[in-house]
Design a protein around this motif. Sequence first.
Motif, PDB file in Angstrom:
ATOM      1  N   GLY A 176       0.873  -1.286   0.042  1.00 37.84           N
ATOM      2  CA  GLY A 176      -0.091  -0.029  -0.067  1.00 37.84           C
ATOM      3  C   GLY A 176       0.881   1.123   0.110  1.00 37.84           C
ATOM      4  N   LEU A 177       1.852   1.265   0.951  1.00 38.58           N
ATOM      5  CA  LEU A 177       3.055   2.541   0.904  1.00 38.58           C
ATOM      6  C   LEU A 177       3.485   2.795  -0.421  1.00 38.58           C
ATOM      7  N   LEU A 178       4.072   1.485  -1.100  1.00 38.15           N
ATOM      8  CA  LEU A 178       4.524   1.817  -2.375  1.00 38.15           C
ATOM      9  C   LEU A 178       3.773   2.137  -3.426  1.00 38.15           C
ATOM     10  N   ILE A 179       2.468   1.993  -3.468  1.00 32.54           N
ATOM     11  CA  ILE A 179       1.327   2.293  -4.523  1.00 32.54           C
ATOM     12  C   ILE A 179       1.391   3.745  -4.094  1.00 32.54           C
ATOM     13  N   PHE A 180       1.036   4.279  -2.770  1.00 28.12           N
ATOM     14  CA  PHE A 180       0.929   5.622  -2.555  1.00 28.12           C
ATOM     15  C   PHE A 180       2.064   6.496  -3.021  1.00 28.12           C
ATOM     16  N   ALA A 181       3.358   6.085  -2.675  1.00 28.95           N
ATOM     17  CA  ALA A 181       4.327   6.673  -2.706  1.00 28.95           C
ATOM     18  C   ALA A 181       4.908   6.838  -4.355  1.00 28.95           C
ATOM     19  N   ILE A 182       4.689   5.866  -5.170  1.00 34.17           N
ATOM     20  CA  ILE A 182       5.357   6.066  -6.320  1.00 34.17           C
ATOM     21  C   ILE A 182       4.137   6.394  -7.224  1.00 34.17           C
ATOM     22  N   VAL A 183       2.904   5.600  -7.404  1.00 29.76           N
ATOM     23  CA  VAL A 183       2.034   5.788  -8.247  1.00 29.76           C
ATOM     24  C   VAL A 183       1.158   7.279  -7.778  1.00 29.76           C
ATOM     25  N   VAL A 184       1.158   7.371  -6.691  1.00 31.51           N
ATOM     26  CA  VAL A 184       0.067   8.860  -6.279  1.00 31.51           C
ATOM     27  C   VAL A 184       0.992   9.900  -6.321  1.00 31.51           C
ATOM     28  N   ALA A 185       2.094   9.867  -5.430  1.00 32.31           N
ATOM     29  CA  ALA A 185       2.797  10.952  -5.103  1.00 32.31           C
ATOM     30  C   ALA A 185       3.703  11.687  -6.082  1.00 32.31           C
ATOM     31  N   PHE A 186       4.313  10.445  -6.851  1.00 33.50           N
ATOM     32  CA  PHE A 186       5.365  10.963  -8.002  1.00 33.50           C
ATOM     33  C   PHE A 186       4.749  11.153  -9.374  1.00 33.50           C
ATOM     34  N   VAL A 187       3.090  10.556  -9.650  1.00 31.57           N
ATOM     35  CA  VAL A 187       2.750  10.625 -10.837  1.00 31.57           C
ATOM     36  C   VAL A 187       1.972  12.212 -10.800  1.00 31.57           C
ATOM     37  N   ILE A 188       1.399  12.675  -9.544  1.00 29.45           N
ATOM     38  CA  ILE A 188       0.447  13.829  -9.581  1.00 29.45           C
ATOM     39  C   ILE A 188       1.370  14.905  -9.908  1.00 29.45           C
ATOM     40  N   PRO A 189       2.730  15.174  -9.468  1.00 30.30           N
ATOM     41  CA  PRO A 189       3.463  16.310 -10.166  1.00 30.30           C
ATOM     42  C   PRO A 189       3.544  16.379 -11.442  1.00 30.30           C
ATOM     43  N   GLU A 190       3.982  15.155 -12.022  1.00 31.80           N
ATOM     44  CA  GLU A 190       4.131  15.214 -13.443  1.00 31.80           C
ATOM     45  C   GLU A 190       2.802  15.756 -14.402  1.00 31.80           C
ATOM     46  N   VAL A 191       1.770  15.197 -13.778  1.00 29.42           N
ATOM     47  CA  VAL A 191       0.660  15.463 -14.501  1.00 29.42           C
ATOM     48  C   VAL A 191       0.109  16.963 -14.439  1.00 29.42           C
ATOM     49  N   PHE A 192       0.012  17.638 -13.125  1.00 24.73           N
ATOM     50  CA  PHE A 192      -0.042  18.861 -12.948  1.00 24.73           C
ATOM     51  C   PHE A 192       0.777  20.080 -13.552  1.00 24.73           C
ATOM     52  N   ALA A 193       2.304  19.468 -13.517  1.00 24.51           N
ATOM     53  CA  ALA A 193       3.450  20.299 -13.969  1.00 24.51           C
ATOM     54  C   ALA A 193       3.056  20.640 -15.735  1.00 24.51           C
ATOM     55  N   MET A 194       2.049  19.781 -16.319  1.00 30.11           N
ATOM     56  CA  MET A 194       2.124  20.276 -17.635  1.00 30.11           C
ATOM     57  C   MET A 194       1.064  21.553 -17.889  1.00 30.11           C
ATOM     58  N   THR A 195       0.482  21.917 -17.004  1.00 30.91           N
ATOM     59  CA  THR A 195      -0.332  23.245 -16.903  1.00 30.91           C
ATOM     60  C   THR A 195       0.213  24.370 -15.817  1.00 30.91           C
ATOM     61  N   MET A 196       1.181  24.094 -15.340  1.00 34.23           N
ATOM     62  CA  MET A 196       1.919  25.107 -14.288  1.00 34.23           C
ATOM     63  C   MET A 196       2.956  25.725 -14.805  1.00 34.23           C
ATOM     64  N   THR A 197       3.306  26.827 -14.018  1.00 33.24           N
ATOM     65  CA  THR A 197       4.496  27.502 -14.229  1.00 33.24           C
ATOM     66  C   THR A 197       5.527  26.738 -13.460  1.00 33.24           C
TER      67      THR A 197
END
Length: 349
Positions: free
Chosen positions: A131-152
């Motif tokens: 559960g921790l691995l999925i949270f850390a890698i899939v959630v916490a690492f993917v979110i910045p990449e997705v949001f960075a597409m439309t952020m400064t």
Amino acid sequence: MMNKIFCAMTIVGIPLSIAGSVLHWPQVMMFGIYCLTIIALASFMGRATESLAIVSGPRIGGLLNATFGNAVELIISIFALRAGLTEVVLASLTGSVLGNLLLVGGLSLFVGGIKYKRQQFSVYDARHNSGLLIFAIVVAFVIPEVFAMTMTEAETVTLSIGISIILIVLYLAALLFKLVTHRGVYTSEEVEEHEKPEWSKQKAILVLALATIAVAYVSENLVHTFETVASSFGWSELFIGIIIVAIVGNAAEHASAIMMAYKNKMDIAIEIAVGSTLQIAMFVAPLLVLLSSIFYQHMPLVFSWPELIAMITAVFLTNSIMEDGDTNWFEGGMLLAAYFIMAIGFYLL
């Protein structure tokens, strides 16, 4: 036998490292000397943490091994950050995740499985770590990449800092859960009474301290060779970070986890491989993001898509193999095969 070899490598490697840095020997040659010296020093760190682990149980022992093993990775990354090599740092973090889950985990299962047809470990710890691995890698690492597409760039850095703080807080909460509030609730931690540590507690701590200081010195010099080595061999910074730096930086965990698996101590072997990955993803990476704010170049928690896909694949493959608390050499072989496939891909990238 191996201990004598590592001892000889350390005795020869440290003076050569000092002489080479002072006399400005060719950097390609020094790159090899620095890597071998760090690996030799990591073996002492592994032996010292194993001595401490014998009297502390598999969870605390695995945490100690992962922490001091990741100290090498952290030291190398801090010097790389100071030199402005943020891509190398992010790549080395990716390499640590892949190396710990696929290379260390795969070798541990493979080597242990060759000696024992079937090896078992705590299924409760495996599910908790999944559960921790999925949270850390899939959630916490993917979110910045997705949001960075439309952020400064500034907004991306702010998002990365916020996520990093959350990750560190959750990691500390996970330690509190495993080591304090729920210690022994789901599994019993047994220490073999007849087994004696190689070194006393005081000697083990002294060796850890001295080895860490030596690694800090050698690592600082190692970072300065990256650009020359990359141009000489045609390696990309991505390949150096993901494969070379990750293997050298995690040498202590590699040796210790395989040794524990060979002794059929799978709880501590799995704790080293998976626990080290969690520490990299939930503590070391966020800490480096926060530390980068004091250097010239900020490092956002934004990985490339090849890095993200590789890490996510490693997490789900590892979880699917380890979720039943039962392993064999073939499952270790699958993890190793996945690692080599990814290594080839990053080399050609």
